[in-house]
Design an enzyme around this catalytic site. Structure first.
Site, PDB file in Angstrom:
ATOM      1  N   HIS A 160      19.700  51.640  -4.666  1.00 35.99           N
ATOM      2  CA  HIS A 160      20.032  52.025  -6.028  1.00 35.99           C
ATOM      3  C   HIS A 160      18.790  51.945  -6.913  1.00 35.99           C
ATOM      4  O   HIS A 160      17.770  51.401  -6.514  1.00 35.99           O
ATOM      5  CB  HIS A 160      21.137  51.129  -6.605  1.00 35.99           C
ATOM      6  CG  HIS A 160      22.507  51.474  -6.113  1.00 35.99           C
ATOM      7  ND1 HIS A 160      22.995  51.020  -4.899  1.00 35.99           N
ATOM      8  CD2 HIS A 160      23.492  52.227  -6.662  1.00 35.99           C
ATOM      9  CE1 HIS A 160      24.227  51.485  -4.736  1.00 35.99           C
ATOM     10  NE2 HIS A 160      24.548  52.216  -5.777  1.00 35.99           N
ATOM     11  N   LYS A 164      19.764  48.437 -11.638  1.00 40.99           N
ATOM     12  CA  LYS A 164      21.032  47.854 -11.177  1.00 40.99           C
ATOM     13  C   LYS A 164      20.873  46.343 -11.053  1.00 40.99           C
ATOM     14  O   LYS A 164      19.908  45.851 -10.467  1.00 40.99           O
ATOM     15  CB  LYS A 164      21.457  48.461  -9.845  1.00 40.99           C
ATOM     16  CG  LYS A 164      22.859  48.024  -9.404  1.00 40.99           C
ATOM     17  CD  LYS A 164      23.388  48.881  -8.281  1.00 40.99           C
ATOM     18  CE  LYS A 164      24.764  48.445  -7.836  1.00 40.99           C
ATOM     19  NZ  LYS A 164      25.770  48.536  -8.926  1.00 40.99           N
TER      20      LYS A 164
END
Length: 272
Positions: A160, A164
């Site tokens: 990600h 995040k």
């Protein structure tokens, strides 16, 4: 012109953020939905602005920090924020009878129990990933695990963007839960989240997780079933958050006919 009684009035939490913008745009583009509320934290610079200003349009819906005010005309709240924010919204949704689509991740077991308790009074869809493709992938993982309960080492790799804050991703954990359940294990007992130094041979009963964070990666997930002489890789890659927004609207529409209960995307997509 009078509004159709079937129009779903939707409020968006985190309305000033990237996901909030994606959700607002999706609602505005859906003829069966109407933007009825927009929420954000009091410190957000977007407070008081028109929620669709970023689109160069006027909706007449301003971004509010007062949750009750922001929800007063809404049927459903879609929430992709942080656990603490979602739980604060949950309490007021329960009071007002507003249904809730939760895409937030990183909840503790106690927080999940709080959501389940609220679902006795209001209808909630909660899923770590609202993408239709991801949830079809979960179904494929369930089928693969059931067909290969032994003889294959299972590893889950996820990547990600740099912003995040939780790891592994909620989607990766859901993948692990689906696989563990399919082969009669408890993920809490068999998950391995870190490997460093002299680890010894791999325990064949474990499910491993690897996490990558960097750049602007929207979300990549690969599950590896590694056997002797062959391996199977099941991969899903997201290139846009629009997939999460579209899945969220399907979840919101699913809730329209529900009075209470806790549901997930398998329910929404009839994948049971």
């Amino acid at each position: 012109m009078a509004q159709s009684p079937d129009i779903l009035k939707i409020a968006i939490a985190g309305a000033s953020g990237r996901m909030g913008h994606m959700l607002i745009e999706a609602v505005r583009n859906d003829p069966m939905c109407m933007l009825a509320g927009a929420l954000d934290v009091p410190s957000s610079p977007g407070i008081g602005n028109d929620a669709t200003g970023f689109l160069g349009q006027a909706s007449g819906v301003n971004i509010e920090s007062d949750v009750r005010k922001g929800l007063q005309n809404s049927h459903v709240l879609i929430d992709f924020t942080r656990p603490e924010g979602t739980l604060a919204h949950l309490k007021i949704c329960r009071e007002l009878g507003v249904k809730l689509v939760i895409g937030t991740t990183g909840f503790t077991d106690e927080q999940k129990a709080e959501i389940a308790e609220a679902a006795k009074d209001i209808a909630i869809v909660m899923a770590p990933n609202m993408s239709v493709g991801v949830n079809v992938t979960l179904k494929l993982l369930q089928m693969a695990a059931q067909a290969m309960p032994t003889g294959y080492d299972i590893e889950i790799i996820e990547a990600h963007h740099r912003h995040k804050v939780d790891a592994p991703s909620g989607t990766a954990l859901k993948m692990g839960e689906v696989i563990a359940d399919a082969i009669g294990r408890d993920l809490k007992d068999c998950a391995v989240y870190e490997r460093y130094g002299h680890t010894g041979e791999r325990d064949p009963s474990t499910i491993g997780f690897s996490t990558i964070r960097g750049g602007d990666i929207v979300g990549d997930h690969t599950v590896l079933f590694a056997g002797i002489g062959e391996r199977i890789e099941i991969t899903h890659k997201s290139s846009s958050r629009a997939t999460y927004a579209q899945g969220s609207l399907r979840a919101a529409s699913f809730l329209a006919s529900k009075k209470n209960g806790l549901f997930d995307m398998f329910d929404v997509l009839s994948l049971r």
